[in-house]
Design a protein around this motif. Structure first.
Motif, mmCIF file in Angstrom:
data_model
loop_
_atom_site.group_PDB
_atom_site.id
_atom_site.type_symbol
_atom_site.label_atom_id
_atom_site.label_comp_id
_atom_site.label_asym_id
_atom_site.label_seq_id
_atom_site.Cartn_x
_atom_site.Cartn_y
_atom_site.Cartn_z
ATOM 1 N N ASN A 78 38.413 49.199 46.198
ATOM 2 C CA ASN A 78 40.010 48.529 46.085
ATOM 3 C C ASN A 78 39.497 46.229 44.878
ATOM 4 O O ASN A 78 40.284 45.866 44.799
ATOM 5 C CB ASN A 78 40.979 47.945 46.457
ATOM 6 N N ILE A 81 38.661 46.321 41.223
ATOM 7 C CA ILE A 81 39.877 46.590 40.923
ATOM 8 C C ILE A 81 40.633 45.398 40.839
ATOM 9 O O ILE A 81 41.059 44.398 39.714
ATOM 10 C CB ILE A 81 40.593 48.024 41.390
ATOM 11 N N PHE A 82 40.654 45.037 42.362
ATOM 12 C CA PHE A 82 41.295 43.401 42.276
ATOM 13 C C PHE A 82 40.806 42.091 41.707
ATOM 14 O O PHE A 82 41.256 41.725 41.090
ATOM 15 C CB PHE A 82 41.672 43.272 44.152
ATOM 16 N N TRP A 84 38.543 42.091 39.117
ATOM 17 C CA TRP A 84 38.621 41.847 37.691
ATOM 18 C C TRP A 84 39.499 42.022 37.331
ATOM 19 O O TRP A 84 40.151 41.353 36.089
ATOM 20 C CB TRP A 84 37.908 43.236 37.689
ATOM 21 N N ILE A 85 40.901 42.719 37.568
ATOM 22 C CA ILE A 85 42.404 42.272 37.227
ATOM 23 C C ILE A 85 41.844 41.022 36.854
ATOM 24 O O ILE A 85 43.029 40.370 36.310
ATOM 25 C CB ILE A 85 42.724 42.539 38.523
ATOM 26 N N MET A 86 42.136 39.759 38.306
ATOM 27 C CA MET A 86 42.573 38.437 38.884
ATOM 28 C C MET A 86 41.071 37.504 37.546
ATOM 29 O O MET A 86 41.663 36.940 37.342
ATOM 30 C CB MET A 86 41.841 38.038 39.972
ATOM 31 N N ILE A 88 40.334 39.232 34.526
ATOM 32 C CA ILE A 88 41.333 38.754 33.815
ATOM 33 C C ILE A 88 41.915 38.100 33.698
ATOM 34 O O ILE A 88 42.446 37.354 31.935
ATOM 35 C CB ILE A 88 41.267 39.853 33.221
ATOM 36 N N ILE A 89 43.023 38.007 34.618
ATOM 37 C CA ILE A 89 44.427 36.651 33.723
ATOM 38 C C ILE A 89 43.812 35.615 33.908
ATOM 39 O O ILE A 89 44.488 35.462 33.426
ATOM 40 C CB ILE A 89 45.567 37.702 35.229
ATOM 41 N N SER A 90 42.673 35.574 34.740
ATOM 42 C CA SER A 90 42.400 33.726 34.531
ATOM 43 C C SER A 90 42.053 33.603 33.474
ATOM 44 O O SER A 90 42.289 32.847 33.133
ATOM 45 C CB SER A 90 41.418 33.783 35.781
ATOM 46 N N SER A 111 31.174 41.076 42.016
ATOM 47 C CA SER A 111 31.039 42.858 40.944
ATOM 48 C C SER A 111 28.710 43.843 41.749
ATOM 49 O O SER A 111 29.264 44.365 42.920
ATOM 50 C CB SER A 111 30.688 43.574 40.360
#
Length: 126
Positions: A78, A81-82, A84-86, A88-90, A111
């Motif tokens: 988790n 996942i969190f 890389w999502i953050m 990418i959004i940034s 990572s």
């Protein structure tokens, strides 16, 4: 409360705040700040130490650290996942080529750190 206890308690509160921010910001680690906060509370307030140790969000960090059990695999998954999502959004919000590189390097470093942490082995119920 004497000066030393007040100082440790105040530092513990600040460290919990930084750790809480680290939950949402992938470049800021949560675990070291929460463990340091628990140590500060241990030197200043048994009530605060008990609160953070039993906290539903932070208690497992402290328990796993004290028992040297490692990080549960689902927490690692988790977290990655969190992270890389953050990132990418940034990257899309900032939208500057150099920041894509910086965020990618940070993401790879974090990572690697997460993956190198000892993995807690879950005992299976028989």
């Amino acid at each position: 409360m004497d000066t030393k206890r007040t100082l440790f308690f105040s530092l513990g509160v600040v460290l919990v705040g930084i750790g809480a921010v680290g939950v949402a910001l992938p470049v800021l680690p949560t675990t070291p700040f929460i463990i340091a906060a628990a140590a500060c509370f241990g030197k200043s307030s048994k009530r605060a130490e008990k609160w953070i140790s039993n906290n539903r969000y932070f208690g497992s960090y402290i328990e796993n650290y004290k028992n040297k059990q490692g990080v549960p695999i689902d927490v690692k998954r988790n977290s990655l996942i969190f992270l890389w999502i953050m990132l990418i959004i940034s990257a899309f919000i900032i939208n500057k080529p150099i920041m894509f590189i910086v965020l990618a390097v940070v993401g790879i470093g974090v990572s690697i750190h997460i993956l190198l942490l000892k993995t807690k082995i879950e005992e299976k119920a028989e």
